[in-house]
Design a protein around this motif. Structure first.
Motif, PDB file in Angstrom:
ATOM      1  N   GLY A 121       0.806  -1.213   0.000  1.00  0.00           N
ATOM      2  CA  GLY A 121       0.000   0.000   0.000  1.00  0.00           C
ATOM      3  C   GLY A 121       0.837   1.259   0.000  1.00  0.00           C
ATOM      4  N   ASP A 122       1.982   1.230   0.624  1.00  0.00           N
ATOM      5  CA  ASP A 122       2.892   2.382   0.684  1.00  0.00           C
ATOM      6  C   ASP A 122       4.307   1.858   0.863  1.00  0.00           C
ATOM      7  N   PRO A 123       5.031   1.661  -0.241  1.00  0.00           N
ATOM      8  CA  PRO A 123       6.370   1.084  -0.148  1.00  0.00           C
ATOM      9  C   PRO A 123       7.322   1.870   0.751  1.00  0.00           C
ATOM     10  N   GLY A 124       7.067   3.132   0.983  1.00  0.00           N
ATOM     11  CA  GLY A 124       7.932   3.941   1.829  1.00  0.00           C
ATOM     12  C   GLY A 124       7.854   3.589   3.303  1.00  0.00           C
ATOM     13  N   ARG A 125       6.863   2.832   3.687  1.00  0.00           N
ATOM     14  CA  ARG A 125       6.720   2.477   5.103  1.00  0.00           C
ATOM     15  C   ARG A 125       7.015   1.003   5.376  1.00  0.00           C
ATOM     16  N   LYS A 131       8.233   0.278   8.853  1.00  0.00           N
ATOM     17  CA  LYS A 131       7.170   0.414   9.848  1.00  0.00           C
ATOM     18  C   LYS A 131       6.307  -0.846   9.866  1.00  0.00           C
TER      19      LYS A 131
END
Length: 94
Positions: free
Chosen positions: A29-33, A36
Motif C-alpha cells: 500500500g505504501d512502499p515507503g513504510r 514500519k
C-alpha cells in the motif's frame, strides 16, 4: 528440543500464512513504510508468541495428567471428519 529445531518448525509453519499476506498488503500500500510494517508485524508476532508460550507453560504445569496429545488428535480427526461430511453434504445438495 533445541533452538534450531524450534526455529525451523515455527519458521516453516509461518511461511505463507495470513500474517505474511497481511504484511505484504500493508507494505504494498505504501512502499515507503516497509520498515514500519516490518516492525509492527514483528512486534505483533512476538506478543502473540509470548502469550502462546506462557499459556503453554501454564497448561503444562497444571494439565500434566491429561493426555493432551490424544485429546488434540481426536479433535483434529473430528474436525476433519466434519469437513469431509460437509463436503459430501453440499455436493449432494448441488
Amino acid at each position: 528440543m533445541g533452538f534450531a529445531a524450534i526455529f525451523l518448525a515455527v519458521f516453516l509453519a509461518e511461511l505463507g500464512d495470513k500474517t505474511q499476506i497481511a504484511s505484504a498488503a500493508f507494505a504494498a500500500g505504501d512502499p515507503g513504510r516497509a520498515w514500519k510494517v516490518f516492525a509492527a508485524s514483528s512486534l505483533a508476532l512476538v506478543c502473540s508468541t509470548a502469550i502462546a508460550v506462557f499459556v503453554g507453560q501454564y497448561a503444562g504445569e497444571h494439565l500434566a495428567r491429561l493426555p493432551l496429545k490424544l485429546i488434540s488428535g481426536v479433535v483434529f480427526i473430528a474436525l476433519g471428519a466434519l469437513a469431509v461430511f460437509d463436503h459430501f453434504r453440499t455436493l449432494g445438495a448441488a
